[in-house]
Scaffold this active site. Sequence first.
Site, short mmCIF file in Angstrom:
data_model
loop_
_atom_site.label_atom_id
_atom_site.label_comp_id
_atom_site.label_asym_id
_atom_site.label_seq_id
_atom_site.Cartn_x
_atom_site.Cartn_y
_atom_site.Cartn_z
CD GLU A 89 -2.47 1.78 0.30
OE1 GLU A 89 -3.29 1.04 -0.25
OE2 GLU A 89 -2.23 2.96 -0.11
CE1 TYR B 278 -0.40 0.73 5.51
CE2 TYR B 278 -0.63 1.83 7.63
CZ TYR B 278 0.15 1.33 6.61
OH TYR B 278 1.53 1.44 6.72
CB CYS C 158 -14.55 1.81 0.96
SG CYS C 158 -16.23 1.75 1.53
CB ALA D 137 -25.41 16.35 -11.95
CE1 TYR E 134 -26.36 7.21 -10.45
CE2 TYR E 134 -24.64 5.57 -10.73
CZ TYR E 134 -25.89 6.05 -11.05
OH TYR E 134 -26.67 5.38 -11.94
CB THR E 135 -19.25 11.23 -6.83
OG1 THR E 135 -18.85 9.92 -7.18
CG2 THR E 135 -18.35 11.78 -5.75
N GLY F 126 -16.18 12.22 -12.40
CA GLY F 126 -15.87 10.84 -12.75
C GLY F 126 -14.53 10.38 -12.20
CG HIS G 111 -48.11 -1.19 10.69
ND1 HIS G 111 -48.33 -0.42 9.58
CD2 HIS G 111 -48.74 -0.56 11.73
CE1 HIS G 111 -49.09 0.62 9.92
NE2 HIS G 111 -49.35 0.55 11.21
C1 LIG Z 1 -16.97 10.04 -2.68
C2 LIG Z 1 -17.21 8.58 -2.94
C3 LIG Z 1 -18.20 7.92 -2.26
C4 LIG Z 1 -18.42 6.56 -2.47
N1 LIG Z 1 -19.44 5.96 -1.78
C5 LIG Z 1 -19.65 4.65 -1.95
C6 LIG Z 1 -20.67 4.00 -1.21
O1 LIG Z 1 -21.40 4.62 -0.43
N2 LIG Z 1 -20.84 2.67 -1.38
C7 LIG Z 1 -20.05 1.95 -2.23
O2 LIG Z 1 -20.22 0.73 -2.32
N3 LIG Z 1 -19.08 2.54 -2.97
C8 LIG Z 1 -18.86 3.87 -2.85
N4 LIG Z 1 -17.86 4.47 -3.55
C9 LIG Z 1 -17.01 3.64 -4.42
C10 LIG Z 1 -15.97 2.85 -3.54
O3 LIG Z 1 -15.24 3.77 -2.75
C11 LIG Z 1 -15.01 2.06 -4.40
O4 LIG Z 1 -15.74 1.27 -5.31
C12 LIG Z 1 -14.13 1.15 -3.55
O5 LIG Z 1 -13.45 1.88 -2.56
C13 LIG Z 1 -13.13 0.44 -4.47
O6 LIG Z 1 -12.24 -0.32 -3.72
P1 LIG Z 1 -11.05 -1.09 -4.41
O7 LIG Z 1 -10.98 -2.39 -3.71
O8 LIG Z 1 -11.15 -1.08 -5.87
O9 LIG Z 1 -9.74 -0.26 -4.08
P2 LIG Z 1 -9.43 1.01 -3.19
O10 LIG Z 1 -10.17 0.99 -1.93
O11 LIG Z 1 -9.51 2.19 -4.07
O12 LIG Z 1 -7.91 0.74 -2.79
C14 LIG Z 1 -6.85 0.81 -3.68
C15 LIG Z 1 -5.58 1.07 -2.87
O13 LIG Z 1 -4.44 0.90 -3.71
C16 LIG Z 1 -3.47 1.86 -3.36
N5 LIG Z 1 -2.55 1.99 -4.51
C17 LIG Z 1 -2.83 2.55 -5.72
N6 LIG Z 1 -1.76 2.45 -6.54
C18 LIG Z 1 -0.80 1.80 -5.84
C19 LIG Z 1 0.53 1.39 -6.15
N7 LIG Z 1 1.09 1.60 -7.35
N8 LIG Z 1 1.25 0.77 -5.19
C20 LIG Z 1 0.70 0.53 -3.97
N9 LIG Z 1 -0.54 0.89 -3.64
C21 LIG Z 1 -1.29 1.51 -4.56
C22 LIG Z 1 -4.28 3.08 -3.01
O14 LIG Z 1 -3.57 3.97 -2.16
C23 LIG Z 1 -5.52 2.49 -2.34
O15 LIG Z 1 -5.41 2.43 -0.94
C24 LIG Z 1 -17.62 5.84 -3.39
C25 LIG Z 1 -16.61 6.52 -4.10
C26 LIG Z 1 -16.41 7.86 -3.89
C27 LIG Z 1 -15.33 8.57 -4.63
N1 LIG Z 2 -23.24 5.45 -3.17
C1 LIG Z 2 -22.38 4.82 -3.96
O1 LIG Z 2 -22.36 3.61 -4.07
C2 LIG Z 2 -21.40 5.64 -4.73
C3 LIG Z 2 -21.21 6.98 -4.45
C4 LIG Z 2 -20.32 7.71 -5.23
C5 LIG Z 2 -19.64 7.09 -6.26
N2 LIG Z 2 -19.83 5.78 -6.48
C6 LIG Z 2 -19.15 5.13 -7.63
O2 LIG Z 2 -18.24 5.98 -8.27
C7 LIG Z 2 -18.45 5.96 -9.69
C8 LIG Z 2 -18.09 7.31 -10.26
O3 LIG Z 2 -19.15 8.24 -10.00
P1 LIG Z 2 -19.03 9.74 -10.42
O4 LIG Z 2 -20.27 10.43 -10.03
O5 LIG Z 2 -17.73 10.27 -9.89
O6 LIG Z 2 -18.88 9.68 -12.00
P2 LIG Z 2 -20.00 9.58 -13.14
O7 LIG Z 2 -19.23 9.21 -14.36
O8 LIG Z 2 -21.13 8.75 -12.71
O9 LIG Z 2 -20.56 11.08 -13.30
C9 LIG Z 2 -19.79 12.13 -13.83
C10 LIG Z 2 -20.69 13.35 -14.07
O10 LIG Z 2 -19.86 14.45 -14.44
C11 LIG Z 2 -20.41 15.10 -15.59
N3 LIG Z 2 -19.26 15.72 -16.30
C12 LIG Z 2 -18.17 15.08 -16.80
N4 LIG Z 2 -17.29 15.98 -17.30
C13 LIG Z 2 -17.84 17.22 -17.10
C14 LIG Z 2 -17.42 18.56 -17.37
N5 LIG Z 2 -16.23 18.82 -17.92
N6 LIG Z 2 -18.26 19.56 -17.03
C15 LIG Z 2 -19.44 19.32 -16.44
N7 LIG Z 2 -19.89 18.09 -16.13
C16 LIG Z 2 -19.09 17.05 -16.46
C17 LIG Z 2 -21.16 14.03 -16.34
O11 LIG Z 2 -22.17 14.60 -17.12
C18 LIG Z 2 -21.72 13.17 -15.17
O12 LIG Z 2 -22.93 13.70 -14.72
C19 LIG Z 2 -19.91 5.57 -9.89
O13 LIG Z 2 -20.06 4.82 -11.06
C20 LIG Z 2 -20.23 4.76 -8.67
O14 LIG Z 2 -20.09 3.40 -8.99
C21 LIG Z 2 -20.70 5.04 -5.75
#
Ligand SMILES: Cc1cc2nc3c(=O)[nH]c(=O)nc-3n(C[C@H](O)[C@H](O)[C@H](O)COP(=O)(O)OP(=O)(O)OC[C@H]3O[C@@H](n4cnc5c(N)ncnc54)[C@H](O)[C@@H]3O)c2cc1C
Ligand SMILES: NC(=O)c1ccc[n+]([C@@H]2O[C@H](COP(=O)([O-])OP(=O)(O)OC[C@H]3O[C@@H](n4cnc5c(N)ncnc54)[C@H](O)[C@@H]3O)[C@@H](O)[C@H]2O)c1
Length: 439
Positions: free
Chosen positions: A32, A38, A42, A166, A168-169, A251, A426
């Site tokens: 890592e 660590y 997530c 706009a 999911y994030t 994205g 309920h």
């Molecule tokens: C704001 C936000 C909210 C989200 N909310 C949700 C949610 O509510 N529910 C949900 O299910 N998903 C959610 N997601 C998506 C979720 O976070 C990811 O799908 C998940 O964390 C992916 O885990 P992973 O196992 O792919 O790797 P990660 O958890 O991304 O871990 C990868 C690890 O590899 C390390 N790494 C990278 N390159 C190297 C390298 N070269 N050498 C050594 N280490 C390295 C990184 O530091 C990192 O710790 C969210 C994402 C975002 C951005």
């Molecule tokens: N609750 C959850 O489980 C959760 C929460 C957050 C993210 N995620 C995961 O992360 C992934 C990424 O989500 P995301 O929302 O970051 O990406 P996304 O690809 O779903 O959305 C990107 C958005 O940015 C817009 N966009 C892109 N370029 C632009 C620009 N130059 N100007 C204006 N708008 C622009 C697009 O129209 C789109 O609405 C999701 O597919 C989801 O699986 C999951």
Amino acid sequence: MNYDIIIIGFGTAGKALAGTLGGDGKKVAIIEESPEMYGGACINTACIPSKTLMAEAGRGRSFKEAVARKADVVDALNEKSHKQLAENDNVDIYTNSARFKDDQTVELLEGDDTKAVITAGKIVINTGAKNMMPEIDGIDSTKNIFDPEGIMTLDDRPDSIIVLGAGYTALEFISLFSMLGTDVTVIDRSQHVLIKEDKDIGTAVYDDMVEAGIKFVSGTEALKVDNEEGHVVIETDQGTFKAEAMLVATGRKPNTEGLALQNAGVALDEDGAVEVDDHLLTTAGNIYAAGDVKGGSQFTYISHDDFRIVYDQLKGEGERTTENRGAVPYTVFIDPPFSRVGMTASQAKKKGHEVAEGNLPVREIPRHKVDDDARGVFKAVVDKDTDEILGASLYGRNSEELINIVKIAIDHGITATALKNNVYTHPTMAESFNSLFDV
Ligand SMILES: Cc1cc2nc3c(=O)[nH]c(=O)nc-3n(C[C@H](O)[C@H](O)[C@H](O)COP(=O)(O)OP(=O)(O)OC[C@H]3O[C@@H](n4cnc5c(N)ncnc54)[C@H](O)[C@@H]3O)c2cc1C
Ligand SMILES: NC(=O)c1ccc[n+]([C@@H]2O[C@H](COP(=O)([O-])OP(=O)(O)OC[C@H]3O[C@@H](n4cnc5c(N)ncnc54)[C@H](O)[C@@H]3O)[C@@H](O)[C@H]2O)c1
């Protein structure tokens, strides 16, 4: 040093694999690059911190209080993740960046220096994904522009914020900041929010957000950003907007930079994700990829299921695949949450199903009176001929829990009539299924 398996990235899949294989007596190395990661994205920078902030906002806490509790939660989970593997005698944790030398050899880097070289017959790539910054004039030099990770580390709540994107994030942060009392303006390329979802539900979410005071500038291209009197100013093809801060949530892309995958014969697909087959095997015959780095649905539970698939390859019958893990539900944690599993009605019709649709406004569910929250609508999609549940889109309180019931029904062939006639407690949102599945 030689290992049975090297795992690159301490993400959801990587942690589960290291712990389980170490417990089985295999010699495991997990690499890592940052101690702050660590346990992966997530728990440290994504799901858990964002949902903790949301929960705190829902309890009416201030931004400062919410951020302080979020920091405690993240620290505790990070420490717990590290401890779980550190206490496993068969697992070595390396805090370095990893780079492939060949398909069985990985270099451990500190900066540009190679500190050590380790080898293994099997390697798993679990390096996740990272936020993408769009190319907009001035974006690198303008202050107070944040990605989702950065916005959660602010000390003070901005009075106003522009959210670019706009998806999911973005929607989750739009909802969060609105709940916290920040003035929110959304600038997005696409014409509608939740464009891939049921149209009525997309409209309901949009209307509720507008009702809450959120301003949308849709179908817009950002042209230029700059600072003016401590604010961020964004020029678009639909005018100029100004706020204290800007969040860019446009994205995420797979994290493969610096891994030198070409040295190991690991190919990328056209989206830059590691190419895998349905057993998560890469183009190198001994290297697997799990989680966000392999593209597709980016959810922590998919990464965890990827662990099951890889583990089954290494220790089991090799029967679990990406094709047989069942329907994948998801929730967008806005207020109230939106959750979906399976098909929308229009997708089901395109696939040739004769569709019966359940459509239930939340205001018709008794529980809404108790919660004093009538926002939302629940929809179900059922095959008219077979009674099979094809999908559900639930926008309303507790949908993040309810959607898992529908997933189980879909996977195990439980019919719409069975969910309609089931006895539920309920007053709950679950009892809405008595009406929703009466199609
Ligand atoms: C704001 C936000 C909210 C989200 N909310 C949700 C949610 O509510 N529910 C949900 O299910 N998903 C959610 N997601 C998506 C979720 O976070 C990811 O799908 C998940 O964390 C992916 O885990 P992973 O196992 O792919 O790797 P990660 O958890 O991304 O871990 C990868 C690890 O590899 C390390 N790494 C990278 N390159 C190297 C390298 N070269 N050498 C050594 N280490 C390295 C990184 O530091 C990192 O710790 C969210 C994402 C975002 C951005
Ligand atoms: N609750 C959850 O489980 C959760 C929460 C957050 C993210 N995620 C995961 O992360 C992934 C990424 O989500 P995301 O929302 O970051 O990406 P996304 O690809 O779903 O959305 C990107 C958005 O940015 C817009 N966009 C892109 N370029 C632009 C620009 N130059 N100007 C204006 N708008 C622009 C697009 O129209 C789109 O609405 C999701 O597919 C989801 O699986 C999951």
